[in-house]
Design an enzyme around this catalytic site. Structure first.
Site, PDB file in Angstrom:
ATOM      1  N   LYS A 120       1.770  -9.522  -0.481  1.00  0.00           N
ATOM      2  CA  LYS A 120       1.344  -8.141  -0.737  1.00  0.00           C
ATOM      3  C   LYS A 120      -0.173  -8.056  -0.717  1.00  0.00           C
ATOM      4  CE  LYS A 120       1.350  -6.329  -4.957  1.00  0.00           C
ATOM      5  NZ  LYS A 120       0.010  -5.674  -5.143  1.00  0.00           N
ATOM      6  N   ASP A 122       0.211  -2.520   0.101  1.00  0.00           N
ATOM      7  CA  ASP A 122       0.417  -1.805  -1.165  1.00  0.00           C
ATOM      8  C   ASP A 122      -0.807  -0.956  -1.489  1.00  0.00           C
ATOM      9  OD1 ASP A 122       1.281  -1.025  -3.700  1.00  0.00           O
ATOM     10  OD2 ASP A 122       0.588  -2.878  -4.648  1.00  0.00           O
ATOM     11  N   LEU A 123      -0.952   0.163  -0.768  1.00  0.00           N
ATOM     12  CA  LEU A 123      -2.101   1.046  -0.992  1.00  0.00           C
ATOM     13  C   LEU A 123      -1.704   2.351  -1.674  1.00  0.00           C
ATOM     14  CD1 LEU A 123      -4.183   0.516   2.279  1.00  0.00           C
ATOM     15  CD2 LEU A 123      -4.282  -0.728   0.106  1.00  0.00           C
ATOM     16  N   LYS A 124      -0.422   2.576  -1.862  1.00  0.00           N
ATOM     17  CA  LYS A 124       0.076   3.732  -2.627  1.00  0.00           C
ATOM     18  C   LYS A 124      -0.584   5.036  -2.176  1.00  0.00           C
ATOM     19  CE  LYS A 124       0.923   0.908  -6.769  1.00  0.00           C
ATOM     20  NZ  LYS A 124       0.206  -0.347  -6.368  1.00  0.00           N
ATOM     21  N   PHE A 125      -0.446   5.349  -0.899  1.00  0.00           N
ATOM     22  CA  PHE A 125      -1.067   6.557  -0.361  1.00  0.00           C
ATOM     23  C   PHE A 125      -0.575   7.801  -1.103  1.00  0.00           C
ATOM     24  CE2 PHE A 125      -0.962   3.891   3.659  1.00  0.00           C
ATOM     25  CZ  PHE A 125      -2.299   3.550   3.598  1.00  0.00           C
ATOM     26  N   GLY A 140       2.849 -11.898  -9.113  1.00  0.00           N
ATOM     27  CA  GLY A 140       1.431 -12.151  -8.913  1.00  0.00           C
ATOM     28  C   GLY A 140       0.941 -13.376  -9.632  1.00  0.00           C
ATOM     29  N   ILE A 161      -2.612  15.007   1.009  1.00  0.00           N
ATOM     30  CA  ILE A 161      -1.858  16.070   1.655  1.00  0.00           C
ATOM     31  C   ILE A 161      -0.946  15.445   2.717  1.00  0.00           C
ATOM     32  CG2 ILE A 161      -3.638  17.791   1.164  1.00  0.00           C
ATOM     33  CD1 ILE A 161      -4.476  17.573   4.105  1.00  0.00           C
TER      34      ILE A 161
END
Length: 233
Positions: free
Chosen positions: A35, A62-65, A211, A68
């Site tokens: 990740k 894993d950037l959690k967009f 992790g 809009i």
């Protein structure tokens, strides 16, 4: 690329490329995926994804967009073009945002990453939700967001293992990605809603994000092997 044979995803939560690759070089891509989160990606940009893929790893970006609908969809499209295996967006961005991401991936002729929705962060408890105006239990909010994700055509959800059983019951087609996994004897750190790897799989989780118990172990390869053994895979 060697297909991973386990549900384990090792979090490369490092500030530099060298530190991340030092750990990756000690791991077997047949035993885990990796990740890449905000810190590492911001430091290294897309190059780190390509390097990890060249080493044989499937990459969860894993950037959690959360933006809009069009902006988020274009970010997901860019992630797909990098060749990532999985990408995530915040379900709280709403139905239209998630549906736009689904549509942009469905228009691709090539491989498509798994599109995963983030429900409630595993560090959040009821008092944290109350602080942002949601006077409900975390599990209730998770179920609300899961229903939106299912309607939008998402492939799965990021959720606490403690919510996995209820989510599998309500939405059996969704793949569940569970952070906050701590092998027996590990410190909880800043993850609150946690289970062991075996408990998480038994509860319905499909993928386990681990992790520090691996990345900060004296022998990361052994730590990974120990988790595989714990899962009896």
């Amino acid at each position: 690329m060697s297909a991973c044979q386990t549900p384990i995803i090792v979090a490369l939560d490092f500030p530099t490329r060298d530190a991340a690759l030092k750990l990756a070089d000690q791991l077997d891509p047949k035993l885990c995926r990796v990740k890449v989160g905000k810190e590492l990606f911001t430091s290294c940009a897309a190059e780190i994804v390509g390097t990890l893929r060249d080493k044989g790893f499937e990459v969860f970006l894993d950037l959690k967009f959360h933006d809009i609908p069009n902006t988020t969809a274009m970010a997901v499209k860019a992630a797909a073009e990098m060749g990532v295996w999985m990408v995530n967006v915040h379900c709280s961005g709403g139905l239209r945002m998630m549906a736009a991401c689904r549509e942009v991936l469905d228009q691709r002729s090539g491989p498509k990453p798994l599109l995963i929705g983030v429900t409630v962060l595993t560090s959040m408890e009821r008092e944290d939700l109350a602080g942002i105006g949601l006077d409900i239990e975390p599990q209730e909010q998770v179920l609300r967001l899961a229903a939106l994700a299912q309607k939008a055509g998402m492939d799965g959800l990021v959720c606490s293992a403690l919510e996995a059983q209820a989510l599998k019951s309500a939405h059996p087609s969704l793949q569940l990605v569970t952070p906050g996994i701590r092998p027996a004897g590990s410190a909880q750190d800043d993850q609150r809603r946690i289970l062991t790897p075996r408990q998480a799989l038994d509860a319905g989780s499909d993928y386990l994000v681990i992790g520090r118990p691996i990345s900060q172990a004296a022998d990361p390869a052994k730590a990974l092997a120990d988790v595989v053994a714990e899962l009896a895979l």
